[in-house]
Motif scaffolding. Structure first.
Motif, short mmCIF file in Angstrom:
data_model
loop_
_atom_site.label_atom_id
_atom_site.label_comp_id
_atom_site.label_asym_id
_atom_site.label_seq_id
_atom_site.Cartn_x
_atom_site.Cartn_y
_atom_site.Cartn_z
N SER A 19 -33.26 104.22 30.80
CA SER A 19 -34.46 103.87 30.04
C SER A 19 -34.12 103.65 28.57
CB SER A 19 -35.55 104.92 30.22
OG SER A 19 -35.28 106.07 29.46
N VAL A 20 -33.05 104.27 28.07
CA VAL A 20 -32.59 104.02 26.70
C VAL A 20 -32.12 102.57 26.58
CG1 VAL A 20 -30.84 104.63 24.97
CG2 VAL A 20 -31.97 106.43 26.31
N VAL A 21 -31.39 102.10 27.57
CA VAL A 21 -30.93 100.71 27.59
C VAL A 21 -32.15 99.78 27.62
CG1 VAL A 21 -29.61 98.98 28.87
CG2 VAL A 21 -28.80 101.36 28.78
N ARG A 22 -33.10 100.09 28.49
CA ARG A 22 -34.32 99.29 28.61
C ARG A 22 -35.08 99.23 27.28
NH1 ARG A 22 -36.26 102.14 32.23
NH2 ARG A 22 -35.31 101.11 34.01
N LYS A 23 -35.19 100.39 26.61
CA LYS A 23 -35.91 100.44 25.33
C LYS A 23 -35.17 99.64 24.25
CE LYS A 23 -38.43 104.68 26.15
NZ LYS A 23 -38.72 106.03 25.73
N ALA A 24 -33.85 99.72 24.22
CA ALA A 24 -33.08 98.95 23.24
C ALA A 24 -33.27 97.46 23.47
CB ALA A 24 -31.60 99.33 23.33
N LEU A 25 -33.23 97.03 24.73
CA LEU A 25 -33.43 95.62 25.03
C LEU A 25 -34.87 95.19 24.74
CD1 LEU A 25 -31.30 95.31 28.28
CD2 LEU A 25 -30.84 94.24 26.07
N ASN A 26 -35.84 96.06 25.04
CA ASN A 26 -37.24 95.76 24.71
C ASN A 26 -37.41 95.56 23.21
OD1 ASN A 26 -39.06 95.55 26.89
ND2 ASN A 26 -38.93 97.73 27.28
N TYR A 27 -36.80 96.44 22.43
CA TYR A 27 -36.88 96.32 20.97
C TYR A 27 -36.30 94.98 20.53
CZ TYR A 27 -36.73 97.36 16.04
OH TYR A 27 -36.94 97.30 14.68
N CYS A 28 -35.16 94.65 21.10
CA CYS A 28 -34.48 93.39 20.78
C CYS A 28 -35.36 92.20 21.17
CB CYS A 28 -33.15 93.34 21.51
SG CYS A 28 -32.18 91.88 21.19
N GLN A 29 -36.03 92.28 22.30
CA GLN A 29 -36.92 91.22 22.76
C GLN A 29 -38.08 91.03 21.78
OE1 GLN A 29 -38.61 92.01 26.64
NE2 GLN A 29 -40.04 90.32 26.51
#
Length: 162
Positions: A19-29
Motif C-alpha cells: 500500500s506504500v507503493v500504491r500511495k507513492a504512485l497515487n501521489y505521483c499520478q
C-alpha cells in the motif's frame, strides 16, 4: 491445524507495505514527482496479469525493473494495479502491472526501498504445509546450559513475573 485457523501476518504485512507503493504512485499520478524523487519498480514479467510487449517479455522472461522519472505518461493507479506508458527504445510502450506482481520498489533520492516475495500457488501450498507441520516449541533453559543450544531455544526467565 487447518490453514484457515492460522493468521497470516506475513501476507498482511506484505499487503500493508505494498500500500506504500500504491500511495507513492497515487501521489505521483495526482501531483507529479516532487523534487528529485523517482521510482524503480521491479515486477514479475511472468505473472499472468502483467501486460507488456512480447519483445520485452522475451528479453526479460522473469523480472524487469522500470524507472518512473522523466519520461512517463498516462499513469493510472487503482487498488489492484498500476498502468503507465514508458519509453523503451524511444518507443512509447503501455504496461499494466498488478500490485501482486511487484517484487521491489525503491526511491533512491531518499534511500528508500522495499522487497517483496511474489507468491505462487506452490508457495501457498508449501507455506500452508509448513504451518500445519510446525508448531512452535518453547523450552525453558537454565542459565548454565550449554552455549551450543542457545540458538535453538528461547529462554522464558526474562518474561516471568518476580
Amino acid at each position: 491445524m487447518d490453514i484457515m485457523d492460522t493468521l497470516r501476518y506475513d501476507r498482511w504485512i506484505e499487503d500493508a507495505l505494498k500500500s506504500v507503493v500504491r500511495k507513492a504512485l497515487n501521489y505521483c499520478q495526482e501531483h507529479g514527482l516532487p523534487g528529485e524523487h523517482h521510482f524503480y519498480i521491479t515486477f514479475a514479467t511472468d505473472h499472468p496479469d502483467v501486460t507488456i510487449p512480447d519483445s520485452l517479455r522475451e528479453q526479460y522472461p522473469e523480472e524487469i525493473t522500470i524507472v518512473i522519472e522523466h519520461e512517463f505518461w498516462d499513469l493510472e493507479v487503482t487498488n489492484e494495479y498500476f498502468a503507465v506508458v514508458l519509453s523503451f527504445s524511444e518507443e512509447k510502450t503501455p504496461i499494466h502491472v498488478p500490485f501482486e506482481a511487484v517484487t521491489g520498489f525503491a526511491d533512491p533520492s531518499v534511500k528508500f526501498g522495499l522487497q517483496f516475495k511474489m507468491e505462487t500457488v506452490e508457495d501457498h501450498d508449501e507455506s500452508d504445509e509448513l504451518l500445519e507441520e510446525s508448531e512452535p516449541v518453547l523450552e525453558e533453559v537454565s542459565k548454565d546450559s550449554d552455549d551450543e543450544n542457545k540458538d535453538n531455544v528461547i529462554a522464558l526467565d526474562a518474561f516471568r513475573k518476580k
